[in-house]
Scaffold this motif. Structure first.
Motif, PDB file in Angstrom:
ATOM      1  N   ARG A  24       0.828  -1.209   0.000  1.00 15.68           N
ATOM      2  CA  ARG A  24       0.000   0.000   0.000  1.00 15.68           C
ATOM      3  C   ARG A  24       0.859   1.254   0.000  1.00 15.68           C
ATOM      4  O   ARG A  24       0.484   2.266  -0.587  1.00 15.68           O
ATOM      5  N   ARG A  29      -1.342   7.072  -4.893  1.00 12.16           N
ATOM      6  CA  ARG A  29      -2.757   7.376  -4.709  1.00 12.16           C
ATOM      7  C   ARG A  29      -3.355   7.863  -6.022  1.00 12.16           C
ATOM      8  O   ARG A  29      -2.666   8.356  -6.903  1.00 12.16           O
ATOM      9  N   ARG A  30      -4.652   7.750  -6.137  1.00  8.23           N
ATOM     10  CA  ARG A  30      -5.330   8.234  -7.352  1.00  8.23           C
ATOM     11  C   ARG A  30      -5.347   9.748  -7.391  1.00  8.23           C
ATOM     12  O   ARG A  30      -5.239  10.347  -8.431  1.00  8.23           O
ATOM     13  N   ASP A  31      -5.471  10.380  -6.224  1.00 12.93           N
ATOM     14  CA  ASP A  31      -5.468  11.837  -6.133  1.00 12.93           C
ATOM     15  C   ASP A  31      -4.022  12.304  -6.061  1.00 12.93           C
ATOM     16  O   ASP A  31      -3.367  12.150  -5.038  1.00 12.93           O
ATOM     17  N   ALA A  32      -3.493  12.884  -7.142  1.00 11.01           N
ATOM     18  CA  ALA A  32      -2.087  13.274  -7.197  1.00 11.01           C
ATOM     19  C   ALA A  32      -1.779  14.436  -6.261  1.00 11.01           C
ATOM     20  O   ALA A  32      -0.649  14.603  -5.835  1.00 11.01           O
TER      21      ALA A  32
END
Length: 72
Positions: A24, A29-32
């Motif tokens: 993990r 993350r998807r949100d840069a």
């Protein structure tokens, strides 16, 4: 495989959880624009220098040498 052994199940579950914790951290993350944690700064705030304290009572002396009875 000892599928009915309770110790095998506990250790396997702990190993899978530990592997997930490590993986993990490596997956982005998807949100840069998100910071790694809520206390960390992100963007231009991460590159700026902290402001110096205005209170002169909390400032430390510039010399870190302490002399006690003429000995160091």
């Amino acid at each position: 495989m000892p599928w009915t052994d309770w110790q095998f199940l506990i250790v396997t579950g702990a190993a899978l959880w530990a592997a997930w914790v490590l993986v993990r951290q490596m997956v982005p993350r998807r949100d840069a624009g998100a910071s790694p944690c809520s206390d960390c700064a992100s963007g231009s705030a991460a590159c700026s220098r902290p402001r110096p304290a205005d209170d002169s009572a909390t400032r430390r002396p510039t010399s870190s040498l302490v002399v006690l009875d003429e000995r160091r």
